[in-house]
Design an enzyme around this catalytic site. Structure first.
Site, PDB file in Angstrom:
ATOM      1  N   GLY A 185      -8.306   7.763   4.601  1.00 33.78           N
ATOM      2  CA  GLY A 185      -6.992   7.961   4.005  1.00 33.78           C
ATOM      3  C   GLY A 185      -6.482   9.382   4.154  1.00 33.78           C
ATOM      4  O   GLY A 185      -7.240  10.297   4.507  1.00 33.78           O
ATOM      5  N   ARG A 204       0.051  -0.120  13.470  1.00 37.37           N
ATOM      6  CA  ARG A 204       1.308  -0.807  13.750  1.00 37.37           C
ATOM      7  C   ARG A 204       1.833  -0.560  15.174  1.00 37.37           C
ATOM      8  O   ARG A 204       2.752  -1.216  15.634  1.00 37.37           O
ATOM      9  CB  ARG A 204       2.375  -0.376  12.721  1.00 37.37           C
ATOM     10  CG  ARG A 204       2.172  -1.035  11.373  1.00 37.37           C
ATOM     11  CD  ARG A 204       2.994  -0.369  10.290  1.00 37.37           C
ATOM     12  NE  ARG A 204       2.395   0.895   9.851  1.00 37.37           N
ATOM     13  CZ  ARG A 204       2.930   1.705   8.938  1.00 37.37           C
ATOM     14  NH1 ARG A 204       4.073   1.394   8.381  1.00 37.37           N
ATOM     15  NH2 ARG A 204       2.312   2.815   8.590  1.00 37.37           N
ATOM     16  N   LYS A 208       1.912  13.053  53.102  1.00 38.95           N
ATOM     17  CA  LYS A 208       0.823  13.368  52.170  1.00 38.95           C
ATOM     18  C   LYS A 208       0.029  14.566  52.658  1.00 38.95           C
ATOM     19  O   LYS A 208      -0.289  14.631  53.846  1.00 38.95           O
ATOM     20  CB  LYS A 208      -0.105  12.153  52.038  1.00 38.95           C
ATOM     21  CG  LYS A 208      -1.232  12.358  51.072  1.00 38.95           C
ATOM     22  CD  LYS A 208      -2.498  11.606  51.463  1.00 38.95           C
ATOM     23  CE  LYS A 208      -3.304  12.342  52.503  1.00 38.95           C
ATOM     24  NZ  LYS A 208      -4.622  11.741  52.778  1.00 38.95           N
TER      25      LYS A 208
HETATM   26  C1  UD1 Z   1       2.071   8.073   4.621  1.00 41.30           C
HETATM   27  C2  UD1 Z   1       2.357   8.274   3.133  1.00 41.30           C
HETATM   28  C3  UD1 Z   1       3.702   7.652   2.797  1.00 41.30           C
HETATM   29  C4  UD1 Z   1       4.776   8.289   3.648  1.00 41.30           C
HETATM   30  C5  UD1 Z   1       4.437   8.172   5.125  1.00 41.30           C
HETATM   31  C6  UD1 Z   1       5.371   8.986   5.930  1.00 41.30           C
HETATM   32  C7  UD1 Z   1       0.132   8.260   2.134  1.00 41.30           C
HETATM   33  C8  UD1 Z   1      -0.821   7.492   1.301  1.00 41.30           C
HETATM   34  N1  UD1 Z   1       1.308   7.658   2.363  1.00 41.30           N
HETATM   35  O1  UD1 Z   1       1.993   6.660   4.815  1.00 41.30           O
HETATM   36  O2  UD1 Z   1       3.988   7.857   1.418  1.00 41.30           O
HETATM   37  O3  UD1 Z   1       6.020   7.658   3.381  1.00 41.30           O
HETATM   38  O4  UD1 Z   1       3.116   8.685   5.384  1.00 41.30           O
HETATM   39  O5  UD1 Z   1       5.049   8.842   7.298  1.00 41.30           O
HETATM   40  O6  UD1 Z   1      -0.150   9.363   2.549  1.00 41.30           O
HETATM   41  N2  UD1 Z   1      -4.282  10.043   8.883  1.00 41.30           N
HETATM   42  C9  UD1 Z   1      -5.480  10.703   9.043  1.00 41.30           C
HETATM   43  N3  UD1 Z   1      -6.604  10.197   8.466  1.00 41.30           N
HETATM   44  C10 UD1 Z   1      -6.595   9.089   7.715  1.00 41.30           C
HETATM   45  C11 UD1 Z   1      -5.373   8.415   7.527  1.00 41.30           C
HETATM   46  C12 UD1 Z   1      -4.234   8.924   8.128  1.00 41.30           C
HETATM   47  O7  UD1 Z   1      -5.546  11.728   9.719  1.00 41.30           O
HETATM   48  O8  UD1 Z   1      -7.668   8.719   7.192  1.00 41.30           O
HETATM   49  C13 UD1 Z   1      -3.078  10.574   9.527  1.00 41.30           C
HETATM   50  C14 UD1 Z   1      -2.443   9.638  10.506  1.00 41.30           C
HETATM   51  O9  UD1 Z   1      -2.939   9.872  11.804  1.00 41.30           O
HETATM   52  C15 UD1 Z   1      -0.960   9.950  10.396  1.00 41.30           C
HETATM   53  C16 UD1 Z   1      -0.805  10.492   9.001  1.00 41.30           C
HETATM   54  O10 UD1 Z   1      -2.105  10.796   8.527  1.00 41.30           O
HETATM   55  O11 UD1 Z   1      -0.545  10.934  11.318  1.00 41.30           O
HETATM   56  C17 UD1 Z   1      -0.158   9.476   8.076  1.00 41.30           C
HETATM   57  O12 UD1 Z   1      -0.948   8.313   8.076  1.00 41.30           O
HETATM   58  P1  UD1 Z   1      -0.288   6.870   8.114  1.00 41.30           P
HETATM   59  O13 UD1 Z   1      -1.354   5.868   8.123  1.00 41.30           O
HETATM   60  O14 UD1 Z   1       0.736   6.788   9.159  1.00 41.30           O
HETATM   61  O15 UD1 Z   1       0.395   6.884   6.677  1.00 41.30           O
HETATM   62  P2  UD1 Z   1       1.546   5.952   6.200  1.00 41.30           P
HETATM   63  O16 UD1 Z   1       0.975   4.637   5.834  1.00 41.30           O
HETATM   64  O17 UD1 Z   1       2.660   5.981   7.145  1.00 41.30           O
HETATM   65 CA    CA Z   2       3.121   7.052   9.025  1.00 42.94          CA
END
Ligand code: UD1
Ligand code: CA
Length: 471
Positions: free
Chosen positions: A84, A22, A354
């Site tokens: 995830g 996003r 410089k």
């Molecule tokens: C996640 C939560 C959501 C919460 C939100 C808060 C889950 C399924 N959902 O959603 O309930 O409200 O955070 O911000 O967890 N990341 C990894 N590896 C991955 C996927 C993500 O390291 O495979 C890291 C991302 O870099 C990020 C964090 O995990 O820093 C959260 O991931 P993001 O995709 O932002 O989760 P949300 O959809 O926001």
């Molecule tokens: Ca997030």
């Protein structure tokens, strides 16, 4: 009841492997900076007081770039495929051998989370003696975040994508911060299934699994400012604004006058001494340090620049420069890397400097370019003095002695040395070294007779405070 570990049994994982779709960016989300500091480092700073060791960071998308910004005490763990948040924690657990303790999981996109809140979350987790505790908040606008329902020791989190109409109306959200019993989370992650719209392993599903086995609870965030999570650039700006104001408040409380906080941008890494006044439109960035009793701005833009006590910098740009105590810069000066101004030196209007040392009390007051030069003490460069430092192949040095004087529109064809106390007439084009104490002028400049400036040489340094000779 679950046995809780001692404080040293806390392990922390920052999730920073995702792309951050996003953000619509070519750069991983956690690399975007707030007041000069990459997002991921805020999470690390917040964790450090609680978990000084055993701090892991899950990296994945642009892992090398993310690793490069991590502090030494954070250990990167590579998640090869972004399957995830549940998978990210699973990967981190492979790096942790211990079987007992608490696992603190922190999403890398919550730069405002405070150490205090993390401490309270862990405290709540310990005292409740549960398998999992999640930080939640009730937000007026919960959109984009997982919705939380808690019932009899079971916490269920549903992502917005999967939420029903009724679930979407829930305002209680998951802030992406969790304390887990280590053994419980290990076990729960082994049972996760990717049966959701994203085909991902959701860490949030582990909460429900743990809840059913050994209870899970929520902990409510007290200061809602910390709930500013960053998912897009509008969020980024909002979070940065809060951090920017905090930085300014800190400086003001420490004795710095900030005339217009709304237009003053000071990065987290900058230091400023007391009784310094910052005027509007000023940017202080990177490893910039400002002494005490300085006047900075209006419209100063300093990056990696050190400013000594009592210096004045207005309407000017500094990049990797050093400005001596009591020096005077601007308006409209450009100090590039390697510029070192001595005490009470002056670089004035429309001058670019410089890789040059300007000695104590020396002046480059108007319309000059000085590059790759060494200027002694008490020298004065007339308006439009230019060092021709680049012959198209090499950068050549210019040396200007103590107390030397150059007339307006002097061209110094480097490599060239102007001796101490030498005096150059207006419009001189200097292709050969000028001996100390000689007057020269012309094109090319030829030595004519003794310099009238010889006297000045004997009083070098003493007249640094006197008004400059106008060029
Ligand atoms: C996640 C939560 C959501 C919460 C939100 C808060 C889950 C399924 N959902 O959603 O309930 O409200 O955070 O911000 O967890 N990341 C990894 N590896 C991955 C996927 C993500 O390291 O495979 C890291 C991302 O870099 C990020 C964090 O995990 O820093 C959260 O991931 P993001 O995709 O932002 O989760 P949300 O959809 O926001
Ligand atoms: Ca997030």
């Amino acid at each position: 009841m679950i046995e809780q570990g001692t404080p040293s049994d806390i392990f922390a994982v920052v999730l920073a492997g995702g792309k951050g779709t996003r953000m619509k960016s070519n750069r991983a989300k956690v690399l975007h900076t707030l007041c000069g500091v990459p997002m991921v480092n805020y999470a690390i700073q917040a964790i450090r007081p609680l978990v000084p060791e055993s701090l892991f960071v899950v990296v994945g998308h642009q892992s090398e770039l993310v690793e490069a910004v991590l502090p030494d005490d954070a250990q990167p763990v590579l998640q090869k495929e972004q399957l995830g948040t549940g998978d990210a924690v699973r990967v981190a657990l492979e790096a942790i051998e211990e079987e007992e303790g608490i696992l603190l999981v922190v999403n890398g996109d919550g730069p405002l989370i405070s150490p205090g809140t993390l401490g309270e979350l862990v405290e709540r987790h310990r005292s409740a003696g549960v398998g999992a505790t999640v930080l939640v908040a009730e937000l007026p606008d919960p959109s984009g975040l997982g919705r939380v329902a808690e019932d009899a020791g079971v916490v269920r989190i549903v992502e917005e994508r999967e939420a029903t109409e009724a679930e979407r109306r829930i305002n209680l959200v998951n802030l992406g911060l969790y304390a887990f019993d280590l053994a419980e989370i290990r076990d729960a992650l082994g049972r996760l299934e990717a049966n959701n719209s994203q085909g991902e392993l959701y860490l949030t599903d582990a909460l429900e699994i743990i809840g059913r086995r050994s209870r899970a609870v929520t902990y409510r965030l007290k200061n809602l400012e910390e709930a500013n999570l960053v998912n897009d650039r509008a969020h980024l700006a909002r979070a940065e604004e809060i951090i920017r104001r905090r930085i300014l408040d800190e400086h003001m409380r420490a004795g710095v006058t900030v005339r217009d906080p709304a237009s003053t941008h000071i990065e987290a890494t900058v230091e400023i001494g007391r009784d310094t006044v910052i005027f509007p439109g000023t940017f202080l960035r990177g490893e910039t340090s400002i002494g005490s009793d300085c006047v900075i701005g209006p419209s100063a833009d300093l990056l990696d620049t050190a400013v000594g006590d009592g210096a004045l910098v207005e309407h000017s740009v500094g990049r990797g420069a050093e400005i001596g105590a009591g020096a005077n810069v601007g308006p409209y000066a450009y100090l590039r890397p390697g510029t070192v101004l001595g005490k009470k030196a002056k670089v004035g209007a429309y001058c670019e400097v410089k890789n040059t040392r300007v000695g104590d009390g020396s002046k480059v007051p108007h319309l000059s370019y000085v590059g790759d030069a060494e200027i002694g003490e008490g020298a004065n460069l007339g308006a439009g003095t230019i060092t021709a430092n680049y012959d198209g192949v090499n950068k050549n040095r210019t040396v200007i002695g103590d107390g030397a004087f150059t007339g307006v529109n002097t061209n110094l064809i480097a490599p060239v040395t102007i001796g101490d106390g030498a005096y150059l007439g207006a419009g001189s084009v200097v292709t050969h070294d000028i001996p100390p104490g000689k007057l020269a002028f012309g094109m090319p400049a030829r030595v004519i007779r003794d310099s009238p400036n010889k006297k000045a040489k004997s009083s070098i340094g003493k007249d640094a405070d006197k008004p400059e000779m106008e060029g």
